[in-house]
Design an enzyme around this catalytic site. Structure first.
Site, mmCIF file in Angstrom:
data_model
loop_
_atom_site.group_PDB
_atom_site.id
_atom_site.type_symbol
_atom_site.label_atom_id
_atom_site.label_comp_id
_atom_site.label_asym_id
_atom_site.label_seq_id
_atom_site.Cartn_x
_atom_site.Cartn_y
_atom_site.Cartn_z
ATOM 1 N N ARG A 225 -102.826 24.160 -43.630
ATOM 2 C CA ARG A 225 -101.813 23.305 -43.018
ATOM 3 C C ARG A 225 -101.627 23.740 -41.564
ATOM 4 N NH1 ARG A 225 -102.691 20.306 -46.474
ATOM 5 N NH2 ARG A 225 -101.312 19.417 -48.060
ATOM 6 N N HIS A 273 -108.240 16.398 -40.298
ATOM 7 C CA HIS A 273 -107.769 16.646 -41.674
ATOM 8 C C HIS A 273 -108.765 16.018 -42.673
ATOM 9 C CE1 HIS A 273 -103.970 17.625 -44.188
ATOM 10 N NE2 HIS A 273 -105.026 17.618 -44.982
HETATM 11 P P1 NDP Z 1 -103.791 27.438 -55.067
HETATM 12 O O1 NDP Z 1 -102.357 27.291 -55.418
HETATM 13 O O2 NDP Z 1 -104.816 27.341 -56.147
HETATM 14 O O3 NDP Z 1 -104.022 28.853 -54.337
HETATM 15 C C1 NDP Z 1 -103.117 29.389 -53.451
HETATM 16 C C2 NDP Z 1 -103.541 30.809 -53.093
HETATM 17 O O4 NDP Z 1 -102.711 31.272 -52.023
HETATM 18 C C3 NDP Z 1 -103.347 31.805 -54.250
HETATM 19 O O5 NDP Z 1 -104.387 32.739 -54.274
HETATM 20 C C4 NDP Z 1 -102.030 32.490 -53.879
HETATM 21 O O6 NDP Z 1 -101.883 33.814 -54.355
HETATM 22 C C5 NDP Z 1 -102.145 32.524 -52.375
HETATM 23 N N1 NDP Z 1 -100.817 32.698 -51.762
HETATM 24 C C6 NDP Z 1 -99.726 31.899 -51.859
HETATM 25 N N2 NDP Z 1 -98.689 32.426 -51.181
HETATM 26 C C7 NDP Z 1 -99.129 33.596 -50.655
HETATM 27 C C8 NDP Z 1 -98.523 34.607 -49.879
HETATM 28 N N3 NDP Z 1 -97.248 34.542 -49.496
HETATM 29 N N4 NDP Z 1 -99.277 35.669 -49.514
HETATM 30 C C9 NDP Z 1 -100.569 35.764 -49.908
HETATM 31 N N5 NDP Z 1 -101.208 34.847 -50.660
HETATM 32 C C10 NDP Z 1 -100.488 33.772 -51.023
HETATM 33 O O7 NDP Z 1 -104.096 26.356 -53.923
HETATM 34 P P2 NDP Z 1 -105.465 25.601 -53.574
HETATM 35 O O8 NDP Z 1 -106.536 26.622 -53.428
HETATM 36 O O9 NDP Z 1 -105.708 24.474 -54.499
HETATM 37 O O10 NDP Z 1 -105.083 24.952 -52.151
HETATM 38 C C11 NDP Z 1 -104.692 25.755 -51.054
HETATM 39 C C12 NDP Z 1 -104.146 24.887 -49.924
HETATM 40 O O11 NDP Z 1 -105.204 24.205 -49.267
HETATM 41 C C13 NDP Z 1 -103.218 23.752 -50.325
HETATM 42 O O12 NDP Z 1 -101.896 24.230 -50.560
HETATM 43 C C14 NDP Z 1 -103.288 22.802 -49.151
HETATM 44 O O13 NDP Z 1 -102.278 23.105 -48.217
HETATM 45 C C15 NDP Z 1 -104.644 23.109 -48.534
HETATM 46 N N6 NDP Z 1 -105.551 21.951 -48.649
HETATM 47 C C16 NDP Z 1 -106.032 21.376 -47.487
HETATM 48 C C17 NDP Z 1 -106.894 20.301 -47.555
HETATM 49 C C18 NDP Z 1 -107.464 19.696 -46.319
HETATM 50 O O14 NDP Z 1 -108.063 18.623 -46.387
HETATM 51 N N7 NDP Z 1 -107.352 20.327 -45.178
HETATM 52 C C19 NDP Z 1 -107.311 19.721 -48.840
HETATM 53 C C20 NDP Z 1 -106.769 20.419 -49.975
HETATM 54 C C21 NDP Z 1 -105.917 21.476 -49.872
HETATM 55 P P3 NDP Z 1 -101.872 34.168 -55.955
HETATM 56 O O15 NDP Z 1 -103.330 34.096 -56.343
HETATM 57 O O16 NDP Z 1 -101.330 35.539 -56.020
HETATM 58 O O17 NDP Z 1 -101.015 33.122 -56.609
HETATM 59 C C1 OXD Z 2 -104.316 18.195 -49.809
HETATM 60 C C2 OXD Z 2 -104.746 17.665 -48.517
HETATM 61 O O1 OXD Z 2 -103.378 18.975 -49.859
HETATM 62 O O2 OXD Z 2 -105.500 16.681 -48.496
HETATM 63 O O3 OXD Z 2 -104.941 17.832 -50.823
HETATM 64 O O4 OXD Z 2 -104.388 18.225 -47.486
#
Ligand code: NDP
Ligand code: OXD
Length: 313
Positions: A225, A273
């Protein structure tokens, strides 16, 4: 059972309505309009607050993306649970995007492209991939898939998460205490964190300067993000040479404004994006399967992708 579909940001509801009707023929599926009858489940992207105020009986709020930051900023009906997409075709796209950005930088393809435009036939000295450890912030569905893909190219891979993780081929760090060591041990930083109070602004001068053991030459790939990055901190780090470059897919304000300095900076690559787009057919099938399970009596906690609102992801 009634399902309502409310999508903003240029997402047309009609194909989702049709897809859900085909998957769930027993349900009444409609695109939301103000004043519509209360539904049991909703399929949404960044709905307005009015939608949630009116749809007070919702059990499941199914997000058509992985990130739920836009939903958590709204007032939700008390018993509504958010369910995000669990991969649904996004992780392979994210792996393609990050590997492309990493290899383009490592192999200096951007330099070759510029030289070819000038008609220049010149070689770059090969770089040593062991000197380009890649650190992935966020080891969830997307981060782990990206980590596996990068490891195939034999780059050293590091990862950082909130809780401890053990993943083959990835040197894992966790929590605040592990952050400084993780950053120092990474040269290319990939952000795949959810946007929460704890992660907003995490890509700032102080953290980005720690990359590569504090030496110049770090590289940033932000695909999570825009608000993870303190935008004003990036250009001075690039101009001083502390960072070698950045590939950015997400921005504090989207679309990126026409005059924004990121568009024209020679060390920044901008994409709109587009790193991992929602795959509609796969997503409809995933959401329908979850609704079927709930209707058959399953508990929300058993579904992949159920969001913990306290944690923020
Ligand atoms: P998940 O919920 O599967 O994974 C999140 C990861 O982040 C976990 O490993 C979690 O730790 C870690 N995390 C969360 N908070 C913290 C913190 N404070 N400190 C350290 N680590 C942290 O999410 P996804 O992998 O499915 O997606 C990740 C992000 O990617 C989405 O939230 C979205 O914003 C972004 N995204 C962007 C897209 C784009 O087109 N640009 C498309 C899709 C997604 P833990 O393992 O300990 O829970
Ligand atoms: C998502 C994105 O969060 O597209 O899936 O950014």
């Amino acid at each position: 059972m009634r399902i309502t579909v409310c999508l903003t940001d240029n997402n047309r509801p009609e194909p989702w309505v049709e897809g859900l009707r085909a998957e769930l023929p027993q349900a009444v599926v409609e695109a939301w309009t103000p004043g519509a009858a209360p539904a049991d489940h909703a399929v949404v992207w960044a709905p307005p607050q009015q939608f949630l105020d009116e749809q007070h009986q919702l059990r499941g709020l199914f997000n058509i993306g992985a990130g739920v930051d836009a939903l958590l900023g709204l007032r939700l009906p008390p018993r509504t649970r958010i369910v995000r997409l669990d991969d649904a075709g996004m992780s392979v796209q994210m792996a393609e995007y990050v590997c492309h950005a990493l290899i383009r930088h490592f192999r200096e393809f951007d330099v070759y492209e510029a030289e070819a435009r000038e008609g220049a036939w010149s070689y770059r000295r090969p770089r040593v991939r062991g000197n380009f450890p890649v650190g992935i912030m966020g080891l969830g569905v997307l981060g782990q898939r990206v980590g596996r893909a990068i490891a195939q190219f034999e780059f050293p891979v590091r990862g950082w998460s909130r809780s401890p993780r053990q993943i083959d081929g990835i040197r894992c760090f966790h929590g605040e205490p592990g952050l400084a060591e993780f950053l120092a041990a990474s040269r290319v930083l990939v952000c795949l964190l959810p946007l929460t109070d704890a992660t907003r602004g995490i890509l700032r001068r102080e953290t980005l300067s720690r990359l590569n053991g504090g030496l110049p030459g770090g590289y940033l790939i932000n695909v999570a993000r825009g608000a993870h990055l303190v935008e004003d901190d990036l250009i001075p780090l690039l101009d001083s040479g502390q960072l070698a470059g950045a590939t950015l897919d997400v921005f504090a304000s989207e679309p990126l404004a026409p005059g924004h300095p990121f568009w024209r900076h020679p060390k920044i690559t901008v994409t709109p994006h587009a790193s991992a787009r929602t795959q509609r057919e796969e997503s409809v099938a995933q959401i329908a399967a979850k609704i079927r399970a709930l209707e058959a009596g399953a508990d929300f906690e058993t579904l992949p992708g159920v969001v913990d609102a306290q944690r923020g992801y």
